[in-house]
Motif scaffolding. Structure first.
Motif, PDB file in Angstrom:
ATOM      1  N   GLY A   1       0.815  -1.211   0.000  1.00 32.48           N
ATOM      2  CA  GLY A   1       0.000   0.000   0.000  1.00 32.48           C
ATOM      3  C   GLY A   1       0.845   1.255   0.000  1.00 32.48           C
ATOM      4  N   ALA A   2       1.993   1.218   0.696  1.00 34.31           N
ATOM      5  CA  ALA A   2       2.864   2.397   0.775  1.00 34.31           C
ATOM      6  C   ALA A   2       3.438   2.766  -0.583  1.00 34.31           C
ATOM      7  N   ILE A   3       3.655   1.752  -1.434  1.00 34.93           N
ATOM      8  CA  ILE A   3       4.166   2.041  -2.780  1.00 34.93           C
ATOM      9  C   ILE A   3       3.170   2.893  -3.553  1.00 34.93           C
ATOM     10  N   SER A   4       1.888   2.546  -3.429  1.00 36.35           N
ATOM     11  CA  SER A   4       0.848   3.327  -4.111  1.00 36.35           C
ATOM     12  C   SER A   4       0.818   4.758  -3.580  1.00 36.35           C
ATOM     13  N   LEU A   5       0.987   4.917  -2.261  1.00 36.63           N
ATOM     14  CA  LEU A   5       0.974   6.261  -1.680  1.00 36.63           C
ATOM     15  C   LEU A   5       2.207   7.053  -2.081  1.00 36.63           C
ATOM     16  N   LEU A   6       3.329   6.368  -2.255  1.00 41.91           N
ATOM     17  CA  LEU A   6       4.548   7.036  -2.706  1.00 41.91           C
ATOM     18  C   LEU A   6       4.373   7.594  -4.120  1.00 41.91           C
ATOM     19  N   VAL A   7       3.740   6.792  -4.974  1.00 36.29           N
ATOM     20  CA  VAL A   7       3.467   7.260  -6.335  1.00 36.29           C
ATOM     21  C   VAL A   7       2.568   8.493  -6.303  1.00 36.29           C
ATOM     22  N   ALA A   8       1.561   8.459  -5.415  1.00 37.55           N
ATOM     23  CA  ALA A   8       0.666   9.609  -5.285  1.00 37.55           C
ATOM     24  C   ALA A   8       1.413  10.838  -4.779  1.00 37.55           C
ATOM     25  N   ALA A   9       2.383  10.648  -3.874  1.00 36.96           N
ATOM     26  CA  ALA A   9       3.172  11.765  -3.359  1.00 36.96           C
ATOM     27  C   ALA A   9       3.984  12.416  -4.474  1.00 36.96           C
ATOM     28  N   ILE A  10       4.506  11.602  -5.372  1.00 40.63           N
ATOM     29  CA  ILE A  10       5.232  12.146  -6.524  1.00 40.63           C
ATOM     30  C   ILE A  10       4.289  12.973  -7.397  1.00 40.63           C
ATOM     31  N   GLY A  11       3.028  12.508  -7.481  1.00 41.84           N
ATOM     32  CA  GLY A  11       2.026  13.255  -8.240  1.00 41.84           C
ATOM     33  C   GLY A  11       1.754  14.616  -7.635  1.00 41.84           C
TER      34      GLY A  11
END
Length: 459
Positions: free
Chosen positions: A328-338
């Protein structure tokens, strides 16, 4: 600028590029939902395991067995006869002296044929020290526990009725008996006549048309245990000394010296030489269980407790939950880059605005706050929406998903596939806002370093 003005301006700026903002928020929603759902699956697994562990027995109770790893030669008597290893009374006395041990009881368990009124059944009869029952947290729903003066008194497990049947309503097919009546069993353990025998063929017709009539022993029901773990559900408990006397009497009448699978009598004359195949030890603190268990093992005995299994299970659960949370953290990391990308693009589009703010005297920290608030709002809004979506996904898993799983793998016992506690929901929103704040830090710093004249000139 006042904080309220900065917040209002930040909120207004978010809706200048609605599509970009919505897409960025959508990324946070997906990331937040992913991490919450993954963690909720781990929490549900932990809770299910904990509930099953409670049903298996008390975690502060240690089960002790003889050491079967002794060399072959040491297990033989002087007459070169096989001697089964047992737990002696001296060893039980030593265990009782270990700090934090509050109760010790040898256990003798054997299968008997029991008759309660018109019902008959195979029952596991367990011999235990009556004084230890209360210390081992046995509780009754009706009647009382065993007391020191009991002789033929017994206490029944809460689900013992399932072990009994009416011989008149059973049929025989290919050597097996099965019930043909679905009526509720009319059994009163306190008033019905109770008898038992160690001969498991009692009540059944043997080839030739005759019926065995072994020696029967009368029993008296004094209590029914409260519904609890599986260990006590299908057993009947009796004073161990009295049960051993009955077993020895039956063995004597049948010309055998074997006392069964729970204890052994090496000498009929010397009571101190009686050994047992199992014992239970109650510890007053779950944190001390492993220490007591190690001291028992140091005596040359085998010992097992639920705490040992719990520690292994918790390690496995921690690894599993870490893996699920990491996904789940990987998905949130991608969102943070967004978020960072959105804020950087906003800086390039609003260079003139930043330059004018600096020219009219806006403080550097106000400009920094403006961009940090915008990124935090994106994170918080996405996190709040993500929590709502997570509850929806969790509900779907616990209803529709659980039905499919039940069909495929069997009854789950009412356990949930996903559990979202309040702390996880709040943490999800706070963490998303924090991710937004961190993602906006570099863009905000970049905005504060822009030259006001250069910004106005480029526009």
């Amino acid at each position: 600028m006042k904080i309220f003005d900065v917040i209002r301006l930040a909120f207004k700026n978010l809706f200048r590029s609605k599509v970009r903002t919505i897409l960025t928020v959508l990324g946070i929603i997906i990331g937040t939902t992913a991490i919450i759902i993954m963690l909720s699956l781990g929490i549900a697994i932990n809770k299910t395991v904990d509930e099953q562990m409670k049903m298996l027995g008390d975690a502060t109770v240690i089960t002790v067995y003889p050491n079967w790893d002794i060399s072959y030669s040491s297990r033989r008597s002087r007459k070169n006869e096989w001697v089964e290893p047992t737990i002696s009374k001296d060893e039980l006395d030593k265990i009782a002296q270990i700090p934090n041990v509050v109760a010790v009881s040898p256990i003798y368990e054997t299968t008997v044929k029991m008759e309660v009124g018109k019902y008959l059944g195979y029952v596991n009869l367990v011999g235990i020290n009556p004084e230890a029952m209360e210390a081992f947290n046995y509780k009754v729903s009706e009647g009382r526990l065993l007391s020191a003066g009991d002789t033929n008194q017994v206490v029944f497990g809460f689900d013992i009725k399932s072990q009994l049947w009416d011989p008149k309503s059973r049929s025989r097919r290919r050597g097996w008996y099965y019930d043909v009546s679905n009526e509720e069993k009319d059994i009163n353990f306190f008033e019905d006549k109770i008898r038992m025998t160690f001969d498991l063929s009692y009540g059944e017709t043997i080839p030739g048309g005759s019926t065995r009539k072994p020696k029967l022993y009368k029993l008296e029901g004094v209590g029914i245990l409260a519904e609890g773990d599986w260990e006590t559900a299908y057993r009947v408990f009796m004073n161990i000394d009295e049960l051993l006397k009955l077993q020895q009497d039956y063995n004597k009448s049948n010309n055998t010296d074997n006392i069964g699978n729970g204890g052994s009598s090496r000498s009929k004359k010397k009571e101190q030489e009686i050994g047992f195949q199992q014992a239970r030890v109650k510890v007053d603190d779950i944190k001390k269980v492993m220490d007591v268990q190690e001291q028992i093992q140091a005596m040359g005995l085998n010992a097992y407790s639920m705490v040992e299994y719990l520690e292994q299970t918790k390690k496995t659960q921690a690894v599993m939950q870490g893996i699920l949370g990491g996904i789940g953290a990987i998905s949130l990391l991608v969102a943070a880059i967004g978020i960072a990308n959105t804020m950087v693009m906003a800086i390039y589009e609003r260079r003139k605005e930043i330059g004018i703010m600096k020219v009219i005297g806006a403080r550097i920290k106000d400009i920094r706050r403006l961009f940090l608030y915008e990124s935090s709002m994106i994170g918080f809004i996405g996190g709040a929406c993500g929590v709502g979506v997570s509850y929806g996904v969790s509900y779907f898993l616990n209803t529709v998903g659980a039905r499919f799983l039940t069909v495929n793998v069997g009854d789950m016992g009412g356990s949930k596939l996903s559990i979202i506690p309040a702390w996880l929901a709040v943490s999800g929103m706070v963490f998303s806002a924090f991710i937004g704040l961190v993602s906006g830090f570099l863009p905000a710093r970049k905005a504060t370093k822009l030259s006001a004249l250069a910004a106005i000139h480029t526009e």
